[in-house]
Design an enzyme around this catalytic site. Structure first.
Site, PDB file in Angstrom:
ATOM      1  N   HIS A 195       0.969  -1.104   0.036  1.00  0.00           N
ATOM      2  CA  HIS A 195       0.265   0.024  -0.070  1.00  0.00           C
ATOM      3  C   HIS A 195       0.962   1.357  -0.177  1.00  0.00           C
ATOM      4  O   HIS A 195       0.138   2.147  -0.011  1.00  0.00           O
ATOM      5  CB  HIS A 195      -0.735   0.125   1.075  1.00  0.00           C
ATOM      6  CG  HIS A 195      -0.444   0.417   2.711  1.00  0.00           C
ATOM      7  ND1 HIS A 195       0.901  -0.108   3.093  1.00  0.00           N
ATOM      8  CD2 HIS A 195      -0.390   1.621   3.620  1.00  0.00           C
ATOM      9  CE1 HIS A 195       1.246   0.693   4.067  1.00  0.00           C
ATOM     10  NE2 HIS A 195       0.137   1.395   3.876  1.00  0.00           N
ATOM     11  N   SER A 213       5.046   2.750   1.474  1.00  0.00           N
ATOM     12  CA  SER A 213       6.496   2.865   1.344  1.00  0.00           C
ATOM     13  C   SER A 213       6.729   1.719   2.583  1.00  0.00           C
ATOM     14  O   SER A 213       7.664   1.387   2.949  1.00  0.00           O
ATOM     15  CB  SER A 213       6.775   4.088   1.432  1.00  0.00           C
ATOM     16  OG  SER A 213       6.736   5.113   1.541  1.00  0.00           O
TER      17      SER A 213
END
Lengths: 145, 483
Positions: free
Chosen positions: B406, B408
């Site tokens: 979704h 980092s």
């Protein structure tokens, strides 16, 4: 200023703190101050309005959880941030439950005047702990940011 | 290989690692982590502990999964995916997160960097004015309790019916912006009071609104990108990351309490209080599911109202209607949610917490325009680096319950980030690099500095090489709004 310190290594993406107090009332006041300071620099707030809160809970950890959750709730539901709090926590010896009577002083959020910090989503149960350490009361709380 | 765990972690492939059921008493299925060796060694101990805790939950199927952006969370790790049998399994707010239907939305434009650069400062000022952000911010949409219940039931559809969006927006939102089964009677008064004034607000933390550039040289699959409306040539796009605000946070808090009390009744014990759960078919499980869907719909509505405001801001700065600038939604994805979806085993209750649905081509849930490409997946990086547009694959359907990364993933604490740089300095540094930042909180800005996050490109490479998503384009920021 009530004593608390932020714990960095407990919640990487969030905010954790340890609060202490000589009495449960002091502890609750210190923990509230930690939540307040996560949300805003309290020095930029004026105590223009007051709120009174009362709670009863079966044990001290449950009472602390409800009390801190109220500060988060009032930020969203009534748009209020608080500068400081006065808290009286007592044990009801008839059934062992705990009661809280608190007064909060603060004002409606004004981004132009207030040094806003992080928006707290919730008080969590992760590593949530309230204990008596010798003569001191200690609480560890993790806030979801 | 030195990992932050004493558990045995077996290599399945270069990007997939497995912790066998023998590593923790009570594990029902193995745990699988998607990561390169480098990412795996950098993962905190919480990932290993929590993904194996999830593997102990009743009725879990195949594997407890964690994506390469995984890190410690509450109950589930962030990046966690788990699917449960609807009859024997559970539903857990810890597998969804406090910010129910936190998600990403990408809006394309026909504008180029050349068009926008000279007007970027007034554009960011106007966006900052029209999309409130920060602690306790309130939106311009005023609704009464009855109308707010309609928002809970209808999500983005309510917004479009009210004129906050276009009809064609709906097919470009996961679940067409309205999940059925939302029941406002399962919502507390407290949740309503926390959320009723917050429609159209960003919040704070890692939430943002970003003006980005899709440059020709950063498009990896031109044919797919074009089908998604991203044509490159320094094209301007807008990305939004936010969720259900105080409303969803309160729903999660309310039901964690309900589940804590209910667990002994169902003979369930969990390894972490934040994994409190109830059988999916139990009254408590169904109540949470209905309430969670209310919050999920309110998040779709929140991003829809923000989209309306973005179009208004562009329109006022560039003096043209949003339609004339081609400001269509590319897609809107949830990355904190539980849903009933159909797989080889039949229907499963799939939890994604910091993980994005990534359905491959031809899934019936996808709109016709994306049946051939697979579902667009939007992954946000830090505000200093970049974000990615990807598409779902068949392989994800077989391996990860149609799920992928979704974002980092954080690697540095908020306090350490604040000690490393001041918000004012970061803002100045970013301006020198051509990124204009408008932030409500300077300390909040410092907390979100790029160095506090994993390199998103490494994370994207991992899911691309693992074949559970295919990268399409990298999007670079030129303007950012933060709470």
């Amino acid at each position: 200023m009530a004593p608390f310190r932020f714990l960095e290594e407990v919640a990487l993406a969030d905010a954790a703190f340890e609060a202490t107090g000589d009495t449960p009332s002091d502890l609750f006041q210190a923990a509230a101050q930690a939540v307040i300071e996560t949300l805003v620099n309290p020095a930029t707030l004026l105590p223009t309005c007051r709120k009174t809160i009362e709670h009863r809970a079966p044990d001290l950890p449950a009472l602390l959880f409800d009390w801190l959750s109220d500060i988060v709730y009032l930020k969203d539901a009534e748009g209020l941030l608080f500068k400081d709090t006065t808290v009286v926590v007592q044990c009801d010896r008839s059934d062992g439950s705990w009661t809280l009577h608190a007064t909060l002083a603060g004002e409606p959020i004004d981004p132009a005047r207030h040094e806003l910090r992080a928006d707290v989503k919730a008080v969590t149960k992760h590593l949530f702990d309230v204990r008596q350490d010798g003569r001191r009361w200690v609480a560890r709380v993790v806030l979801d940011i | 290989m030195k990992l932050n765990t004493a558990m045995t972690v077996n290599r399945i492939s270069d990007e997939v690692w497995e912790i066998p059921v023998t590593e923790k008493p009570g594990m029902v299925v193995p745990a699988r982590i998607y990561a390169t060796e480098q990412i795996l060694t950098s993962m905190d101990s919480g990932v290993f502990e929590q993904v194996t805790n999830v593997a102990c939950l009743p009725g879990i199927r195949r594997y407890a999964l964690c994506m390469p952006d995984g890190h410690w969370g509450y109950g589930f790790p962030i990046g966690g995916v788990a699917a449960f049998d609807p009859h024997e399994g559970v539903i857990s707010p810890g597998g969804v997160g406090y910010d129910i239907n936190c998600g990403m939305r990408l809006i394309r434009t026909d504008l180029t960097l050349e068009d926008v650069r000279p007007r970027l400062e007034p554009l960011m000022t106007e966006l900052f004015r029209k999309v409130p952000a920060g602690v306790g911010s309130t939106g311009f949409v005023r609704v009464n309790r009855q109308e707010f219940e309609e928002v809970m039931r209808k999500g983005a559809r309510w917004c479009v019916a009210r004129g906050y969006g276009w009809q064609q927006d709906l097919e470009r939102i996961e679940e067409q912006g309205c999940i059925p089964g939302a029941d406002p009677s399962k919502i507390s008064d407290q949740a309503v009071k926390r959320g009723i004034n917050q429609l159209g607000t960003l919040g704070s933390g890692n939430h943002y609104l970003e003006v980005q550039v899709a440059a020709q040289e950063r498009i990896f699959d031109r044919e797919t990108a074009a089908k998604l409306g991203v044509t490159g040539h320094d094209q301007i796009v807008v990305m939004v990351h936010c969720g259900s605000r105080g409303f969803g946070h309160q729903v999660a808090s309310d039901y964690l309490k309900v589940f804590e009390k209910a667990m002994p009744r169902y003979g369930i014990s969990v390894k972490d209080q934040q994994l409190a759960c109830a059988p999916f078919r139990s009254p408590e499980g169904q109540d949470y599911f209905a309430a969670m869907n209310c919050a999920a719909n309110s998040a779709f509505a929140n991003r829809q109202v923000i989209t309306h405001q973005i179009r208004e801001a562009f329109s006022s700065v560039f003096g043209r209607p949003a339609e004339a600038m081609g400001m269509e939604i590319v897609y809107d994805v949830a990355h904190n949610i539980a849903k009933v979806e159909r797989y080889e085993e039949g229907e499963l209750v799939v939890h994604r917490k910091g993980s994005t649905r990534a359905f491959g081509p031809n899934r019936p849930e996808l709109p016709d325009r994306y049946k051939e490409t697979g579902q667009p997946v939007i992954c946000g990086g830090s505000m200093e680096t970049g974000s990615y547009l990807l598409v779902g694959t068949d392989r994800a359907m077989h391996e990860t319950f149609g799920s992928t990364m979704h974002g980092s993933g954080r690697t540095m604490s908020r306090a350490q980030a604040k000690r490393s740089i001041r918000g004012e300095q970061l803002k100045k540094d970013m301006a020198q690099r051509g990124i204009i930042v408008k932030a409500v909180s300077m300390s909040g800005l410092a907390e979100e500095a790029g160095f506090a996050y994993k390199n998103i490109s490494d994370v994207v490479e991992t899911v691309d090489r693992a074949g559970i998503t295919r990268k399409v384009a990298e999007l670079r920021p030129i303007g950012n709004i933060k709470g």
